[in-house]
Design a protein around this motif. Sequence first.
Motif, PDB file in Angstrom:
ATOM      1  N   MET A 125       0.838  -1.201   0.000  1.00 26.33           N
ATOM      2  CA  MET A 125       0.000   0.000   0.000  1.00 26.33           C
ATOM      3  C   MET A 125       0.876   1.254   0.000  1.00 26.33           C
ATOM      4  O   MET A 125       0.691   2.155  -0.813  1.00 26.33           O
ATOM      5  CB  MET A 125      -0.923   0.021   1.225  1.00 26.33           C
ATOM      6  N   TRP A 126       1.866   1.321   0.919  1.00 27.63           N
ATOM      7  CA  TRP A 126       2.709   2.514   1.010  1.00 27.63           C
ATOM      8  C   TRP A 126       3.598   2.670  -0.214  1.00 27.63           C
ATOM      9  O   TRP A 126       3.788   3.774  -0.718  1.00 27.63           O
ATOM     10  CB  TRP A 126       3.529   2.513   2.298  1.00 27.63           C
ATOM     11  N   ALA A 157      -4.276  -4.633  -0.899  1.00 31.51           N
ATOM     12  CA  ALA A 157      -3.348  -3.509  -0.755  1.00 31.51           C
ATOM     13  C   ALA A 157      -3.778  -2.341  -1.629  1.00 31.51           C
ATOM     14  O   ALA A 157      -3.705  -1.174  -1.201  1.00 31.51           O
ATOM     15  CB  ALA A 157      -1.927  -3.948  -1.107  1.00 31.51           C
ATOM     16  N   GLN A 158      -4.220  -2.618  -2.838  1.00 30.56           N
ATOM     17  CA  GLN A 158      -4.669  -1.558  -3.740  1.00 30.56           C
ATOM     18  C   GLN A 158      -5.925  -0.875  -3.199  1.00 30.56           C
ATOM     19  O   GLN A 158      -6.048   0.350  -3.272  1.00 30.56           O
ATOM     20  CB  GLN A 158      -4.912  -2.134  -5.139  1.00 30.56           C
ATOM     21  N   ARG A 159      -6.836  -1.664  -2.615  1.00 31.18           N
ATOM     22  CA  ARG A 159      -8.035  -1.075  -1.994  1.00 31.18           C
ATOM     23  C   ARG A 159      -7.647  -0.178  -0.831  1.00 31.18           C
ATOM     24  O   ARG A 159      -8.174   0.930  -0.675  1.00 31.18           O
ATOM     25  CB  ARG A 159      -8.997  -2.171  -1.517  1.00 31.18           C
ATOM     26  N   CYS A 164      -6.903   5.049   1.697  1.00 30.27           N
ATOM     27  CA  CYS A 164      -5.970   5.959   2.373  1.00 30.27           C
ATOM     28  C   CYS A 164      -5.978   7.327   1.681  1.00 30.27           C
ATOM     29  O   CYS A 164      -6.049   8.365   2.348  1.00 30.27           O
ATOM     30  CB  CYS A 164      -4.575   5.350   2.363  1.00 30.27           C
ATOM     31  N   LEU A 165      -5.926   7.332   0.377  1.00 28.31           N
ATOM     32  CA  LEU A 165      -5.959   8.590  -0.379  1.00 28.31           C
ATOM     33  C   LEU A 165      -7.295   9.303  -0.212  1.00 28.31           C
ATOM     34  O   LEU A 165      -7.337  10.524  -0.057  1.00 28.31           O
ATOM     35  CB  LEU A 165      -5.662   8.327  -1.849  1.00 28.31           C
ATOM     36  N   LYS A 167      -9.220   9.224   2.300  1.00 34.95           N
ATOM     37  CA  LYS A 167      -9.304   9.755   3.676  1.00 34.95           C
ATOM     38  C   LYS A 167      -8.200  10.768   3.953  1.00 34.95           C
ATOM     39  O   LYS A 167      -7.994  11.136   5.110  1.00 34.95           O
ATOM     40  CB  LYS A 167      -9.226   8.614   4.683  1.00 34.95           C
ATOM     41  N   SER A 168      -7.502  11.196   2.920  1.00 39.35           N
ATOM     42  CA  SER A 168      -6.390  12.143   3.074  1.00 39.35           C
ATOM     43  C   SER A 168      -5.380  11.652   4.106  1.00 39.35           C
ATOM     44  O   SER A 168      -4.921  12.413   4.956  1.00 39.35           O
ATOM     45  CB  SER A 168      -6.912  13.536   3.438  1.00 39.35           C
ATOM     46  N   TYR A 169      -5.082  10.365   4.052  1.00 36.89           N
ATOM     47  CA  TYR A 169      -4.062   9.710   4.874  1.00 36.89           C
ATOM     48  C   TYR A 169      -4.446   9.556   6.340  1.00 36.89           C
ATOM     49  O   TYR A 169      -3.630   9.119   7.136  1.00 36.89           O
ATOM     50  CB  TYR A 169      -2.711  10.421   4.774  1.00 36.89           C
ATOM     51  N   LYS A 170      -5.666   9.877   6.703  1.00 43.18           N
ATOM     52  CA  LYS A 170      -6.071   9.744   8.108  1.00 43.18           C
ATOM     53  C   LYS A 170      -6.390   8.279   8.394  1.00 43.18           C
ATOM     54  O   LYS A 170      -7.184   7.651   7.727  1.00 43.18           O
ATOM     55  CB  LYS A 170      -7.273  10.627   8.395  1.00 43.18           C
ATOM     56  N   GLY A 171      -5.734   7.730   9.398  1.00 43.88           N
ATOM     57  CA  GLY A 171      -5.976   6.354   9.806  1.00 43.88           C
ATOM     58  C   GLY A 171      -5.312   5.303   8.939  1.00 43.88           C
ATOM     59  O   GLY A 171      -5.674   4.138   9.005  1.00 43.88           O
ATOM     60  N   CYS A 172      -4.355   5.698   8.152  1.00 42.59           N
ATOM     61  CA  CYS A 172      -3.688   4.718   7.271  1.00 42.59           C
ATOM     62  C   CYS A 172      -2.626   3.928   8.014  1.00 42.59           C
ATOM     63  O   CYS A 172      -1.952   4.401   8.845  1.00 42.59           O
ATOM     64  CB  CYS A 172      -3.040   5.438   6.084  1.00 42.59           C
TER      65      CYS A 172
END
Length: 172
Positions: A125-126, A157-159, A164-165, A167-172
């Motif tokens: 994912m990252w 991972a793609q999901r 993550c994108l 949610k603007s990286y919140k909780g990733c």
Amino acid sequence: MALPMTRLLIAVFVLVSMSSPVFSAHLEPWEMYERLEIASKANDAGDFSTALQELRPLSEDGFAPAQYLLGGMYRNGTGVLQDYEAALQLFRLGSAQEDALAQVSLGSMYKEGIGVTQDYVLAHMWYNIASSLGEERGKYAREAVAKMMSHSDISAAQRLARKCLEKSYKGC
């Protein structure tokens, strides 16, 4: 027992950062990059005291490239006591600001299981997110870790990367 010690170290880190002669809250962006260059050169030369003096206030002020470099110092124990928790925190802060190098570093910690449980899905994912920002190391690392994953894990991972994108990286 590790949690109180971590809180103590964070408190000391904040106090030392506030007393540092380099305080970046009032710096222009070009000045922040200038300080970052000083820190990077000092780090490369083994002058870790200067590197830390420059990086800590920049990092505390949320300057993602400084968070990435300081995170690397904590990950590797370069000029500081090795602290994977601090490295992860700094890489997460940088990653949330779309610093692709911090994202690659975070992916690598998940891939290798450094400071976290090894997780190829989160590593992918990252790496995928970093790759989407144009970071070639993210692309190559994503391809390498994908060879160790099932098709369903890659899809997961793609999901996660899309979520993550979103949610603007919140909780990733």
